[in-house]
Design a protein around this motif. Structure first.
Motif, PDB file in Angstrom:
ATOM      1  N   SER A 179      29.478  11.691  23.164  1.00 12.42           N
ATOM      2  CA  SER A 179      29.426  10.301  22.683  1.00 12.42           C
ATOM      3  C   SER A 179      30.652   9.976  21.836  1.00 12.42           C
ATOM      4  CB  SER A 179      28.149  10.077  21.869  1.00 12.42           C
ATOM      5  OG  SER A 179      27.020  10.223  22.672  1.00 12.42           O
ATOM      6  N   LEU A 180      31.033  10.897  20.942  1.00  9.94           N
ATOM      7  CA  LEU A 180      32.193  10.667  20.071  1.00  9.94           C
ATOM      8  C   LEU A 180      33.480  10.605  20.888  1.00  9.94           C
ATOM      9  CD1 LEU A 180      31.231  12.995  17.084  1.00  9.94           C
ATOM     10  CD2 LEU A 180      31.340  10.497  17.049  1.00  9.94           C
ATOM     11  N   LEU A 181      33.624  11.520  21.865  1.00  7.21           N
ATOM     12  CA  LEU A 181      34.822  11.527  22.703  1.00  7.21           C
ATOM     13  C   LEU A 181      34.908  10.265  23.553  1.00  7.21           C
ATOM     14  CD1 LEU A 181      34.857  15.265  23.857  1.00  7.21           C
ATOM     15  CD2 LEU A 181      36.497  14.148  22.330  1.00  7.21           C
ATOM     16  N   HIS A 182      33.780   9.810  24.057  1.00  6.99           N
ATOM     17  CA  HIS A 182      33.742   8.605  24.881  1.00  6.99           C
ATOM     18  C   HIS A 182      34.159   7.384  24.070  1.00  6.99           C
ATOM     19  CE1 HIS A 182      31.424   6.534  28.415  1.00  6.99           C
ATOM     20  NE2 HIS A 182      32.700   6.142  28.316  1.00  6.99           N
ATOM     21  N   ILE A 183      33.714   7.342  22.802  1.00  8.29           N
ATOM     22  CA  ILE A 183      34.091   6.223  21.926  1.00  8.29           C
ATOM     23  C   ILE A 183      35.602   6.250  21.667  1.00  8.29           C
ATOM     24  CG2 ILE A 183      33.839   5.281  19.593  1.00  8.29           C
ATOM     25  CD1 ILE A 183      30.948   6.340  19.646  1.00  8.29           C
ATOM     26  N   ALA A 184      36.153   7.472  21.472  1.00  8.17           N
ATOM     27  CA  ALA A 184      37.590   7.595  21.182  1.00  8.17           C
ATOM     28  C   ALA A 184      38.427   7.171  22.381  1.00  8.17           C
ATOM     29  CB  ALA A 184      37.916   9.032  20.793  1.00  8.17           C
ATOM     30  N   VAL A 185      37.992   7.441  23.589  1.00 10.86           N
ATOM     31  CA  VAL A 185      38.748   7.124  24.800  1.00 10.86           C
ATOM     32  C   VAL A 185      38.609   5.650  25.157  1.00 10.86           C
ATOM     33  CG1 VAL A 185      38.928   7.574  27.279  1.00 10.86           C
ATOM     34  CG2 VAL A 185      38.611   9.461  25.682  1.00 10.86           C
ATOM     35  N   ASP A 186      37.384   5.119  24.997  1.00 11.19           N
ATOM     36  CA  ASP A 186      37.113   3.736  25.413  1.00 11.19           C
ATOM     37  C   ASP A 186      36.516   2.985  24.234  1.00 11.19           C
ATOM     38  OD1 ASP A 186      36.497   1.398  26.670  1.00 11.19           O
ATOM     39  OD2 ASP A 186      35.113   2.268  28.155  1.00 11.19           O
ATOM     40  N   GLN A 187      37.363   2.122  23.600  1.00 10.81           N
ATOM     41  CA  GLN A 187      36.919   1.395  22.412  1.00 10.81           C
ATOM     42  C   GLN A 187      35.784   0.423  22.730  1.00 10.81           C
ATOM     43  OE1 GLN A 187      37.816   1.725  19.179  1.00 10.81           O
ATOM     44  NE2 GLN A 187      38.972   3.540  19.851  1.00 10.81           N
ATOM     45  N   SER A 188      35.719  -0.035  24.005  1.00 10.91           N
ATOM     46  CA  SER A 188      34.645  -0.972  24.378  1.00 10.91           C
ATOM     47  C   SER A 188      33.272  -0.289  24.380  1.00 10.91           C
ATOM     48  CB  SER A 188      34.924  -1.565  25.766  1.00 10.91           C
ATOM     49  OG  SER A 188      34.929  -0.535  26.750  1.00 10.91           O
ATOM     50  N   TYR A 189      33.300   1.005  24.386  1.00 14.90           N
ATOM     51  CA  TYR A 189      32.040   1.777  24.422  1.00 14.90           C
ATOM     52  C   TYR A 189      31.565   2.126  23.015  1.00 14.90           C
ATOM     53  CZ  TYR A 189      28.757   5.441  25.829  1.00 14.90           C
ATOM     54  OH  TYR A 189      27.638   6.205  26.017  1.00 14.90           O
ATOM     55  N   SER A 190      32.317   1.710  22.001  1.00 16.00           N
ATOM     56  CA  SER A 190      32.028   2.147  20.630  1.00 16.00           C
ATOM     57  C   SER A 190      30.636   1.734  20.163  1.00 16.00           C
ATOM     58  CB  SER A 190      33.089   1.599  19.670  1.00 16.00           C
ATOM     59  OG  SER A 190      33.074   0.184  19.692  1.00 16.00           O
ATOM     60  N   GLU A 191      30.263   0.500  20.488  1.00 10.60           N
ATOM     61  CA  GLU A 191      28.948   0.029  20.020  1.00 10.60           C
ATOM     62  C   GLU A 191      27.817   0.792  20.706  1.00 10.60           C
ATOM     63  OE1 GLU A 191      26.325  -4.087  19.671  1.00 10.60           O
ATOM     64  OE2 GLU A 191      28.401  -4.166  20.363  1.00 10.60           O
TER      65      GLU A 191
END
Length: 485
Positions: free
Chosen positions: A69-81
């Motif tokens: 989840s943390l890596l996905h947020i770092a790669v794709d800012q649109s996925y942060s929420e």
């Protein structure tokens, strides 16, 4: 003494077999209940272990989802929420499940339902939990910092910390899952072994019960067969009934006595063989002959089965002898009429009947006229024959319900129940006419007459003595009135 000892020995043996059977059946029931209890316990245990294996495997998956989840947020800012929401769900679930494995409580299963969970007290499991908690003490602050203040710096710090300890966390979760699976197999294997042992014992016990029942059945059949053989060879008439009083054997003496075959005996009932005739019990033979018998009944208990033996004794010759003696005691041997003693008894009975139904009762006292010269001139043999003829003539006048008795010598007494004065006078007239007809004995003609005294209940008396006295007195009065005529 030997017979008594053998009987006691057989009874003791039956008692031991009963006790053994009782113990075996109780043991079988206990083992059966034990197997059922073990099945229930194993089912519950398997459910608990399945839940433990499920949540330990899920812990491994949750540890990886936090990093992803943390890596996905770092790669794709649109996925942060969305990633933050996922991390916010995964992280608390991981911590709560870890606590439940250690302390017990409630856990969420794969379908999202809360389930009660018992703490796992295995040393290795607890060691893995402690090591995992130590790792999470390093990781938890940075994850919570990101969740509270999501920004690039807190995200970078959380990713670095998770990457640093991710392999350790994954290794610990793999060890935890493997150990829980191992514990489940060990417990289930032990219980399955106990269950198999209990089943084997129950099976052996069942086979023992079957064997005991088989032995008991063979012994019972042997005893019954010997018992029936003894009955069949007995020198008296015996019939064996089962507990439902059905005929199962009639020995040879009984078959000869009743005239039925052995097969026919089994199809007829006890009631068809015997009939009550007054106070006497009679056997009914195949030909319909009624034979007076005495039946004695005795029960035998053979291996908990009750048999009844009927001993049948033919007493017809005794009955006939008793009947002859009773007839001789109550009848005059010369005329065949009721004698003096018996007529008194009958008079008492007729009086009771007359009083009960309010009817009249006539008593006649008869004395033959001119009979003494017959004895003196022609002899007692001729006199006896004349007395017999007089008796027949008197009986020919009266009804079947009346009684004619020889009272003694040439005297007769007649009882006329349920009669009135006019009817009694008619009977007296007919008797005088019957007695007065000539007698022809041995070529001699004999002419007699008779004097008859009458008494009527209740007019002339209300008891036997008074009625006999009145009729006797009137007879002599009538006889005296004939003197000189």
């Amino acid at each position: 003494m030997e017979t008594v000892a053998a009987t006691n020995s057989a009874a003791s043996r039956r008692q031991r077999i009963k006790l053994t059977l009782t113990v075996a059946i109780c043991a079988f029931l206990v083992l059966d209940c034990t197997i059922l209890g073990l099945n229930f316990y194993i089912t519950r245990l398997v459910e608990q272990d399945a839940l433990a294996i499920n949540i330990s495997g899920r812990q491994r998956m949750l540890s990886q989802r936090m990093a992803k989840s943390l890596l996905h947020i770092a790669v794709d800012q649109s996925y942060s929420e969305q990633g933050s929401l996922e991390l916010n769900a995964v992280y608390p679930l991981f911590i709560a499940t870890l606590s439940a494995i250690k302390e017990g409580g409630e856990v969420t299963d794969g379908e999202g339902n809360l389930k009660p969970f018992s703490a796992i007290h295995d040393a290795k499991v607890r060691q893995y939990i402690i090591e995992t908690e130590a790792v999470m003490k390093l990781v938890s602050p940075v994850i919570e910092n990101y969740l509270n203040r999501p920004n690039p710096d807190s995200l970078s710090e959380a990713i670095d910390k998770l990457n640093q300890h991710n392999l350790t966390l994954l290794s610990l979760m793999n060890k935890l899952t493997y150990r829980i699976e191992q514990l489940s197999q060990e417990k289930t294997s032990s219980l399955r072994w106990i269950q198999s042992l209990a089943f084997a014992l129950a099976l052996l016990n069942f086979l023992l019960i079957v064997r005991l029942f088989h032995q008991r059945s063979i012994r019972a059949e042997f005893q019954v067969k010997n018992f029936l053989n003894l009955v069949d060879g007995a020198a008296t008439s015996l019939i064996v009934l089962n507990h439902k009083r059905r005929i199962i054997l009639a020995n040879k003496m009984s078959r000869d006595f009743f005239g039925y075959s052995e097969r026919r005996f089994r199809s007829i009932s006890e009631s068809e063989l015997f009939s009550k005739t007054g106070a006497d019990l009679c056997a009914v033979t195949r030909s319909g002959e009624m034979i007076s018998v005495e039946v004695k009944e005795r029960q035998y208990d053979l291996d908990d089965r009750v048999y009844t033996i009927l001993t049948i004794n033919d007493i017809s010759h005794f009955t006939k002898a008793q009947s002859i003696l009773a007839h001789q005691a109550n009848h005059d041997p010369l005329t065949g009429l009721v004698n003096r003693r018996a007529v008194h008894d009958r008079l008492e009975l007729e009086l009771l009947r007359a009083k009960r139904f309010s009817t009249m009762l006539g008593v006649l006292f008869i004395d033959l006229d001119r009979f003494k010269p017959v004895n003196d001139s022609l002899g007692h043999a001729v006199g006896d024959e004349v007395l017999g003829l007089c008796a027949q003539r008197l009986k020919g006048v009266v009804r079947s319900s009346d009684t004619v008795a020889r009272y003694g010598g040439d005297e007769f007494v007649v009882l006329l129940p349920d009669i009135d004065k006019d009817s009694m006078a008619l009977v007296v007239k007919q008797m005088v006419e019957a007695i007065s007809e000539s007698y022809h004995v041995g070529g001699d003609q004999i002419d007699l007459g008779c004097s008859i005294g009458q008494a009527l209940y209740p007019e002339d008396g209300n008891n036997a003595i008074s009625l006999l006295e009145v009729s006797d007195k009137r007879m002599y009065e009538y006889k005296r009135s004939l003197v000189g005529k």
